[in-house]
Design an enzyme around this catalytic site. Structure first.
Site, PDB file in Angstrom:
ATOM      1  N   GLN A 202       0.813  -1.223   0.000  1.00 59.88           N
ATOM      2  CA  GLN A 202       0.000   0.000   0.000  1.00 59.88           C
ATOM      3  C   GLN A 202       0.839   1.263   0.000  1.00 59.88           C
ATOM      4  O   GLN A 202       0.323   2.345  -0.252  1.00 59.88           O
ATOM      5  CB  GLN A 202      -0.926   0.016   1.229  1.00 59.88           C
ATOM      6  CG  GLN A 202      -2.027  -1.009   1.164  1.00 59.88           C
ATOM      7  CD  GLN A 202      -2.974  -0.776   0.000  1.00 59.88           C
ATOM      8  OE1 GLN A 202      -3.222   0.356  -0.413  1.00 59.88           O
ATOM      9  NE2 GLN A 202      -3.487  -1.854  -0.558  1.00 59.88           N
ATOM     10  N   LYS A 225      -0.630  -2.358  -7.771  1.00 58.65           N
ATOM     11  CA  LYS A 225      -1.029  -1.257  -6.878  1.00 58.65           C
ATOM     12  C   LYS A 225      -0.467   0.070  -7.390  1.00 58.65           C
ATOM     13  O   LYS A 225      -0.829   1.121  -6.901  1.00 58.65           O
ATOM     14  CB  LYS A 225      -0.494  -1.487  -5.463  1.00 58.65           C
ATOM     15  CG  LYS A 225      -0.824  -2.840  -4.853  1.00 58.65           C
ATOM     16  CD  LYS A 225      -2.219  -2.884  -4.317  1.00 58.65           C
ATOM     17  CE  LYS A 225      -2.410  -4.164  -3.491  1.00 58.65           C
ATOM     18  NZ  LYS A 225      -3.819  -4.412  -3.215  1.00 58.65           N
ATOM     19  N   CYS A 363      -9.427  -8.031   3.761  1.00 58.90           N
ATOM     20  CA  CYS A 363      -8.368  -9.011   4.072  1.00 58.90           C
ATOM     21  C   CYS A 363      -7.588  -8.592   5.320  1.00 58.90           C
ATOM     22  O   CYS A 363      -6.367  -8.791   5.393  1.00 58.90           O
ATOM     23  CB  CYS A 363      -7.409  -9.203   2.905  1.00 58.90           C
ATOM     24  SG  CYS A 363      -8.184  -9.924   1.467  1.00 58.90           S
TER      25      CYS A 363
HETATM   26  N1  PLP Z   1      -0.406  -6.484   1.722  1.00 55.29           N
HETATM   27  C1  PLP Z   1      -1.167  -5.391   1.672  1.00 55.29           C
HETATM   28  C2  PLP Z   1      -0.972  -4.309   2.678  1.00 55.29           C
HETATM   29  C3  PLP Z   1      -2.151  -5.276   0.684  1.00 55.29           C
HETATM   30  O1  PLP Z   1      -2.917  -4.189   0.639  1.00 55.29           O
HETATM   31  C4  PLP Z   1      -2.296  -6.317  -0.261  1.00 55.29           C
HETATM   32  C5  PLP Z   1      -3.360  -6.247  -1.285  1.00 55.29           C
HETATM   33  O2  PLP Z   1      -4.369  -5.623  -1.111  1.00 55.29           O
HETATM   34  C6  PLP Z   1      -1.469  -7.424  -0.171  1.00 55.29           C
HETATM   35  C7  PLP Z   1      -0.539  -7.485   0.824  1.00 55.29           C
HETATM   36  C8  PLP Z   1      -1.565  -8.567  -1.142  1.00 55.29           C
HETATM   37  O3  PLP Z   1      -1.185  -8.156  -2.413  1.00 55.29           O
HETATM   38  P1  PLP Z   1      -1.326  -9.152  -3.677  1.00 55.29           P
HETATM   39  O4  PLP Z   1      -2.746  -9.633  -3.658  1.00 55.29           O
HETATM   40  O5  PLP Z   1      -1.008  -8.294  -4.844  1.00 55.29           O
HETATM   41  O6  PLP Z   1      -0.350 -10.252  -3.471  1.00 55.29           O
END
Ligand code: PLP
Length: 405
Positions: A202, A225, A363
């Site tokens: 983030q 992102k 999540c």
């Molecule tokens: N960590 C953080 C703080 C996130 O916001 C996200 C995704 O929203 C992730 C990890 C996981 O990212 P990815 O789904 O691209 O592996």
């Protein structure tokens, strides 16, 4: 430090479409940012002109593809100021990157070792470590948070000990927008001999982390992102630390020599890049960094901060609206609920009105448990959003509240 938002919006084809007959207002940037034409062009150009497998071909296309992929690695290295290109491992994203490190520590941890996780992590920075703690007998401890959505740094200092092997914390919380004090977190951990993994998923769209200046051990993020494609991301690790970790996956590309008796592994970065990578994605990740750097991260952060202040002031005028996460340092993320209306109901009506926000636990269920709520509505802004779009969201929200109460 101003940006030309009208010109920037023209770089993003998707921002000109309609949803449910209304102009799209895209406020789900913390989940996935939109893709500018320069990045789409990089993908199309790769498949139109260069497509070939990398690292193992003598023919021209393979060499061009290899060069383009390795140039992208160097762009990423330069962006995060890593000392060496091979300290950048290209992965499928943050989740993959964290799993590489967590599974590697599975071979290094023993009972009595302690792992420290923050209370405001995404599940992808919790679950892989829980799995490793279970496997190794290491103890997983939680750095608590305070109601304003900041970490309790006093509690953190008390939890740190000579047994702490690794601390894993997000640079910015996806559910709250809190910018965590990673410089202090790292210094305190290092004083106890612990290593630190920073989840930059983030933060990377808004802040450039200088991994050497901050003495970061591991930094992870996903390209989607920050205006790049999905399915590609990176793991930065200090060379000496990455060398200590066993490979995560076995296969082609990651070996030096294979016999049925014994296999020896390739050097970094290939040791962690088994199989054919997302070549087009890697190249487009580089193009995304070029695009964002052409605007400038300071200008991006300053403008997004204006959007955050504008939206916070406007939303606070709505009766019974409660914002979760009011840390003094925040990125442009606002999580909120209105009275006892379920966030899903609000999100669904906003969607009918063309406004894309995220609803649910993001999540990050432990954060929702902390506030004793099922979830929130989350509006997250990017540098291509406008105050007019925020006005549209506020008007739509007022309409939705009227319908639901
Ligand atoms: N960590 C953080 C703080 C996130 O916001 C996200 C995704 O929203 C992730 C990890 C996981 O990212 P990815 O789904 O691209 O592996």
């Amino acid at each position: 430090m101003t940006i030309d938002v009208a010109a920037i919006r023209n770089d993003f084809p998707i921002l000109h479409r309609e949803v449910n007959g209304k102009p799209l207002v895209y406020f789900d940037n913390a989940a996935t940012s939109q893709t500018p034409k320069a990045v789409i062009d990089a993908l199309v150009d790769y498949y139109s002109n260069t497509n070939a497998n990398i690292h193992r071909g003598v023919h021209a296309l393979s060499q061009e593809a290899t060069d383009a992929f390795e140039q992208a690695r160097q762009k990423i290295q330069k962006h995060f100021n890593a000392a060496k290109p091979h300290e950048i491992i290209l992965t499928s994203g943050t989740t993959h990157s964290i799993n590489i490190v967590a599974s590697g520590y599975g071979a290094l941890l023993s009972p009595g070792d302690e792992l420290l996780v923050s209370a405001m992590e995404h599940h992808s920075n919790i679950v892989p470590w829980q799995m490793m703690a279970e496997k190794t007998g290491a103890k997983l401890q939680v750095i608590p948070m305070l109601p304003s959505g900041v970490l309790d740094m006093e509690a953190y200092q008390e939890l740190l000990s000579a047994n702490t092997r690794l601390v894993f914390v997000n640079h910015v919380s996806n559910a709250l927008g809190t910018v965590n004090p990673i410089a202090d977190i790292i210094d305190l951990a290092h004083a106890q001999g612990a290593h630190v993994l920073i989840d930059g998923a983030q933060a990377a769209p808004h802040i450039v982390a200088d991994v050497q200046a901050l003495d970061i051990d591991y930094y992870v993020t996903s390209a989607h992102k920050l205006c790049g494609p999905t399915g590609i991301g990176m793991l930065y690790g200090k060379e000496a630390l990455l060398n200590q970790l066993p490979p995560y996956q076995g296969g082609g590309e990651m070996i030096a020599e294979v016999t049925f008796e014994k296999t020896t592994y390739a050097d970094l970065p290939h040791k962690f890049e088994a199989g054919t990578p997302n070549i087009a994605g890697g190249i487009a990740f580089g193009a995304a960094l070029d695009y964002m750097n052409s605007i400038g991260f300071e200008a991006i952060a300053a403008y997004e901060h204006e959007l955050l202040s504008y939206a916070t002031t406007a939303l606070k005028k709505i009766p019974n609206l409660k914002i979760y996460g009011e840390a003094p340092e925040k990125t442009a993320v606002i999580s909120f609920n209105v009275g006892d209306i379920h966030p899903y109901d609000l999100g669904s009506i906003l969607d009918k009105l063309g406004i894309a926000v995220r609803t649910g636990h993001h999540c990050a269920q432990p954060i929702m448990d902390y506030y004793q709520i099922p979830g929130t509505v989350r509006a997250s802004f990017s540098f291509y959003n406008t105050t007019a779009e925020i006005d549209a969201m506020v008007a739509a929200l007022e309409r939705a509240i009227q319908m639901l109460t």
